[in-house]
Scaffold this active site. Structure first.
Site, PDB file in Angstrom:
ATOM      1  N   SER A   1     -68.063  48.084   0.626  1.00 47.32           N
ATOM      2  CA  SER A   1     -66.624  48.297   0.817  1.00 47.32           C
ATOM      3  C   SER A   1     -66.383  49.483   1.745  1.00 47.32           C
ATOM      4  O   SER A   1     -66.784  50.614   1.461  1.00 47.32           O
ATOM      5  CB  SER A   1     -65.956  48.563  -0.529  1.00 47.32           C
ATOM      6  OG  SER A   1     -64.668  49.094  -0.299  1.00 47.32           O
TER       7      SER A   1
ATOM      8  N   HIS B   1     -66.538  44.354   3.138  1.00 48.09           N
ATOM      9  CA  HIS B   1     -65.352  44.238   2.285  1.00 48.09           C
ATOM     10  C   HIS B   1     -64.316  45.275   2.733  1.00 48.09           C
ATOM     11  O   HIS B   1     -64.630  46.449   2.896  1.00 48.09           O
ATOM     12  CB  HIS B   1     -65.792  44.485   0.837  1.00 48.09           C
ATOM     13  CG  HIS B   1     -64.731  44.295  -0.200  1.00 48.09           C
ATOM     14  ND1 HIS B   1     -64.407  43.068  -0.722  1.00 48.09           N
ATOM     15  CD2 HIS B   1     -63.926  45.190  -0.832  1.00 48.09           C
ATOM     16  CE1 HIS B   1     -63.451  43.205  -1.633  1.00 48.09           C
ATOM     17  NE2 HIS B   1     -63.133  44.490  -1.722  1.00 48.09           N
TER      18      HIS B   1
ATOM     19  N   ASP C   1     -60.568  46.911   1.946  1.00 54.53           N
ATOM     20  CA  ASP C   1     -59.560  47.081   0.891  1.00 54.53           C
ATOM     21  C   ASP C   1     -58.234  47.561   1.465  1.00 54.53           C
ATOM     22  O   ASP C   1     -58.100  48.718   1.863  1.00 54.53           O
ATOM     23  CB  ASP C   1     -60.064  48.112  -0.123  1.00 54.53           C
ATOM     24  CG  ASP C   1     -61.196  47.574  -0.968  1.00 54.53           C
ATOM     25  OD1 ASP C   1     -61.016  46.519  -1.592  1.00 54.53           O
ATOM     26  OD2 ASP C   1     -62.270  48.228  -1.005  1.00 54.53           O
TER      27      ASP C   1
ATOM     28  N   MET D   1     -54.409  48.510   0.717  1.00 55.82           N
ATOM     29  CA  MET D   1     -53.544  48.920  -0.408  1.00 55.82           C
ATOM     30  C   MET D   1     -52.195  49.386   0.112  1.00 55.82           C
ATOM     31  O   MET D   1     -52.128  50.065   1.141  1.00 55.82           O
ATOM     32  CB  MET D   1     -54.188  50.085  -1.164  1.00 55.82           C
ATOM     33  CG  MET D   1     -55.580  49.806  -1.657  1.00 55.82           C
ATOM     34  SD  MET D   1     -56.247  51.255  -2.482  1.00 55.82           S
ATOM     35  CE  MET D   1     -57.927  50.706  -2.779  1.00 55.82           C
TER      36      MET D   1
ATOM     37  N   HIS E   1     -59.612  42.187   1.098  1.00 57.19           N
ATOM     38  CA  HIS E   1     -59.052  42.254  -0.264  1.00 57.19           C
ATOM     39  C   HIS E   1     -57.682  42.931  -0.185  1.00 57.19           C
ATOM     40  O   HIS E   1     -57.598  44.130   0.050  1.00 57.19           O
ATOM     41  CB  HIS E   1     -60.033  43.055  -1.142  1.00 57.19           C
ATOM     42  CG  HIS E   1     -59.568  43.274  -2.539  1.00 57.19           C
ATOM     43  ND1 HIS E   1     -60.180  44.185  -3.373  1.00 57.19           N
ATOM     44  CD2 HIS E   1     -58.559  42.717  -3.266  1.00 57.19           C
ATOM     45  CE1 HIS E   1     -59.579  44.172  -4.548  1.00 57.19           C
ATOM     46  NE2 HIS E   1     -58.584  43.302  -4.513  1.00 57.19           N
TER      47      HIS E   1
ATOM     48  N   MET F   1     -54.581  44.378  -1.741  1.00 60.08           N
ATOM     49  CA  MET F   1     -53.958  44.919  -2.960  1.00 60.08           C
ATOM     50  C   MET F   1     -52.539  45.307  -2.595  1.00 60.08           C
ATOM     51  O   MET F   1     -52.187  46.488  -2.512  1.00 60.08           O
ATOM     52  CB  MET F   1     -54.781  46.111  -3.464  1.00 60.08           C
ATOM     53  CG  MET F   1     -56.069  45.687  -4.138  1.00 60.08           C
ATOM     54  SD  MET F   1     -57.271  47.007  -4.211  1.00 60.08           S
ATOM     55  CE  MET F   1     -58.033  46.791  -2.609  1.00 60.08           C
TER      56      MET F   1
ATOM     57  N   MET G   1     -62.052  41.799 -10.676  1.00 58.84           N
ATOM     58  CA  MET G   1     -62.033  43.262 -10.594  1.00 58.84           C
ATOM     59  C   MET G   1     -62.735  43.824 -11.829  1.00 58.84           C
ATOM     60  O   MET G   1     -62.363  43.508 -12.960  1.00 58.84           O
ATOM     61  CB  MET G   1     -60.599  43.790 -10.541  1.00 58.84           C
ATOM     62  CG  MET G   1     -59.857  43.509  -9.246  1.00 58.84           C
ATOM     63  SD  MET G   1     -60.744  43.957  -7.740  1.00 58.84           S
ATOM     64  CE  MET G   1     -61.026  45.719  -7.964  1.00 58.84           C
TER      65      MET G   1
ATOM     66  N   GLY H   1     -57.348  50.151  -6.853  1.00 57.53           N
ATOM     67  CA  GLY H   1     -56.594  51.287  -6.328  1.00 57.53           C
ATOM     68  C   GLY H   1     -57.491  52.408  -5.823  1.00 57.53           C
ATOM     69  O   GLY H   1     -57.116  53.136  -4.911  1.00 57.53           O
ATOM     70  N   PHE H   2     -58.669  52.531  -6.402  1.00 57.14           N
ATOM     71  CA  PHE H   2     -59.530  53.651  -6.029  1.00 57.14           C
ATOM     72  C   PHE H   2     -60.998  53.239  -6.070  1.00 57.14           C
ATOM     73  O   PHE H   2     -61.384  52.421  -6.899  1.00 57.14           O
ATOM     74  CB  PHE H   2     -59.331  54.821  -7.006  1.00 57.14           C
ATOM     75  CG  PHE H   2     -57.900  55.272  -7.084  1.00 57.14           C
ATOM     76  CD1 PHE H   2     -57.402  56.221  -6.190  1.00 57.14           C
ATOM     77  CD2 PHE H   2     -57.031  54.718  -8.015  1.00 57.14           C
ATOM     78  CE1 PHE H   2     -56.074  56.608  -6.237  1.00 57.14           C
ATOM     79  CE2 PHE H   2     -55.696  55.102  -8.070  1.00 57.14           C
ATOM     80  CZ  PHE H   2     -55.212  56.052  -7.183  1.00 57.14           C
ATOM     81  N   GLY H   3     -61.772  53.863  -5.203  1.00 56.45           N
ATOM     82  CA  GLY H   3     -63.216  53.702  -5.252  1.00 56.45           C
ATOM     83  C   GLY H   3     -63.777  54.683  -6.281  1.00 56.45           C
ATOM     84  O   GLY H   3     -63.061  55.558  -6.779  1.00 56.45           O
ATOM     85  N   GLY H   4     -65.038  54.516  -6.600  1.00 59.42           N
ATOM     86  CA  GLY H   4     -65.732  55.481  -7.440  1.00 59.42           C
ATOM     87  C   GLY H   4     -65.336  55.514  -8.906  1.00 59.42           C
ATOM     88  O   GLY H   4     -65.574  56.502  -9.592  1.00 59.42           O
TER      89      GLY H   4
ATOM     90  N   ASP I   1     -66.062  43.284  -8.096  1.00 61.65           N
ATOM     91  CA  ASP I   1     -65.693  44.472  -7.307  1.00 61.65           C
ATOM     92  C   ASP I   1     -65.323  45.643  -8.216  1.00 61.65           C
ATOM     93  O   ASP I   1     -64.370  45.549  -8.988  1.00 61.65           O
ATOM     94  CB  ASP I   1     -64.490  44.065  -6.430  1.00 61.65           C
ATOM     95  CG  ASP I   1     -64.017  45.158  -5.490  1.00 61.65           C
ATOM     96  OD1 ASP I   1     -64.679  46.201  -5.398  1.00 61.65           O
ATOM     97  OD2 ASP I   1     -62.971  44.942  -4.838  1.00 61.65           O
ATOM     98  N   GLY I   2     -66.075  46.737  -8.078  1.00 64.17           N
ATOM     99  CA  GLY I   2     -65.738  47.973  -8.787  1.00 64.17           C
ATOM    100  C   GLY I   2     -66.869  48.479  -9.659  1.00 64.17           C
ATOM    101  O   GLY I   2     -67.333  47.784 -10.547  1.00 64.17           O
TER     102      GLY I   2
ATOM    103  N   GLY J   1     -68.943  50.092  -3.026  1.00 65.01           N
ATOM    104  CA  GLY J   1     -68.347  51.092  -2.149  1.00 65.01           C
ATOM    105  C   GLY J   1     -69.094  52.400  -2.217  1.00 65.01           C
ATOM    106  O   GLY J   1     -70.005  52.664  -1.413  1.00 65.01           O
ATOM    107  N   SER J   2     -68.761  53.217  -3.209  1.00 58.57           N
ATOM    108  CA  SER J   2     -69.350  54.554  -3.270  1.00 58.57           C
ATOM    109  C   SER J   2     -70.865  54.510  -3.451  1.00 58.57           C
ATOM    110  O   SER J   2     -71.574  55.369  -2.921  1.00 58.57           O
ATOM    111  CB  SER J   2     -68.695  55.382  -4.371  1.00 58.57           C
ATOM    112  OG  SER J   2     -68.541  54.616  -5.527  1.00 58.57           O
TER     113      SER J   2
HETATM  114  C1  DX5 Z   1     -60.943  49.167  -5.658  1.00 56.99           C
HETATM  115  C2  DX5 Z   1     -61.446  48.404  -4.460  1.00 56.99           C
HETATM  116  C3  DX5 Z   1     -62.920  48.349  -4.404  1.00 56.99           C
HETATM  117  C4  DX5 Z   1     -63.575  49.693  -4.216  1.00 56.99           C
HETATM  118  C5  DX5 Z   1     -64.940  49.647  -4.851  1.00 56.99           C
HETATM  119  O1  DX5 Z   1     -59.573  49.102  -5.697  1.00 56.99           O
HETATM  120  O2  DX5 Z   1     -60.978  47.076  -4.502  1.00 56.99           O
HETATM  121  O3  DX5 Z   1     -63.365  47.430  -3.407  1.00 56.99           O
HETATM  122  O4  DX5 Z   1     -63.682  50.060  -2.873  1.00 56.99           O
HETATM  123  O5  DX5 Z   1     -65.463  50.921  -4.865  1.00 56.99           O
HETATM  124  P1  DX5 Z   1     -66.658  51.347  -5.824  1.00 56.99           P
HETATM  125  O6  DX5 Z   1     -67.809  50.454  -5.513  1.00 56.99           O
HETATM  126  O7  DX5 Z   1     -66.874  52.766  -5.479  1.00 56.99           O
HETATM  127  O8  DX5 Z   1     -66.169  51.149  -7.248  1.00 56.99           O
HETATM  128 ZN    ZN Z   2     -61.970  45.574  -3.130  1.00 53.78          ZN
END
Ligand code: DX5
Ligand code: ZN
Length: 216
Positions: free
Chosen positions: A8, A33, A35, A37, A66, A68, A137, A142-145, A175-176, A197-198
């Site tokens: 991501s 991927h 994201d 938002m 994706h 959001m 999900m 909304g957020f990574g990590g 995802d997540g 992602g992270s």
């Molecule tokens: C969250 C995003 C994810 C996010 C995943 O809202 O849809 O795609 O980037 O990040 P990680 O892998 O760090 O949870």
């Molecule tokens: Zn995503």
């Protein structure tokens, strides 16, 4: 079929986006991927079409977008023009989901529906036959990590069963909070595509981390 890995971009270094995309090109990643938002559907704002357009000419992998956002059906044309291979819309954001899925396919993209952690897979009973993929999900979007929601493993297994029972070939993406530990359990439960992602971008060696995610 070997599972796919979709890093991501949300977790990338935005000051060096070109370098990050080149890393993805040189890695074993299957998709990138993206994201998007809007600060309304989710409590955060990420990036939009200018970033997709900038990445498009240098990216050598399919783009998994994706959304959001509220009213994603308004942007089918723009997402297609940005070069998306897969367009993911949230079940929770679409009143006329069947129509939206049709529009995505008509625009030449693969169509996927995303479910938030609280949305049961039973919501898909009358639409799954029209989908190329379901995106589950495993965190609140909304957020990574964020921390992985355990229930997602069981949900993945139940969705796999639903797909099997109907004789479909719908992909399951999760995802997540994906890392080598959660990822392995998701694959055992039947996931086909893992977003990370992270775990990828904060690794000291993202190419090696992607390789490890592929070799799980
Ligand atoms: C969250 C995003 C994810 C996010 C995943 O809202 O849809 O795609 O980037 O990040 P990680 O892998 O760090 O949870
Ligand atoms: Zn995503």
């Amino acid at each position: 079929m070997k599972h796919k890995i979709a890093p991501s971009l949300l977790a990338a270094d935005f000051l060096h986006l070109q370098k990050e995309v080149e890393m993805i090109n040189n890695s074993e990643a299957d998709w990138l991927h993206m994201d998007i938002m809007d600060g309304v559907f989710v409590p955060n704002i990420s990036f939009g079409f200018p970033v997709l357009d900038a990445v498009k000419p240098i990216l050598k992998k399919p783009m998994d977008v994706h959304l959001m956002i509220v009213e994603p059906q308004k942007f089918v044309k723009e997402v297609a023009a940005a070069g998306a291979y897969m367009m993911n819309v949230h079940y929770e954001a679409c009143t006329h989901l069947h129509r939206t899925i049709g529009a995505i396919k008509e625009a030449g993209m693969k169509a996927a529906v995303t479910l938030n952690p609280h949305s049961p897979i039973s919501l898909l009973e009358d639409i799954i036959q029209d989908l190329d993929m379901v995106l589950l999900m495993s965190v609140n979007p909304g957020f990574g990590g964020q921390r992985f929601i355990e229930h997602s493993v069981n949900k993945t297994a139940r969705l796999k069963e639903m797909i099997r029972e109907r004789g479909l070939d719908t992909l399951i993406e999760v995802d997540g909070g994906v890392n080598l530990e959660t990822g392995k359990r998701l694959l055992e439960a039947g996931a086909d595509v893992l977003v990370a992602g992270s775990f990828v971008f904060s690794s000291p060696d993202p190419i090696q981390t992607i390789k490890e995610l592929k070799e799980m």
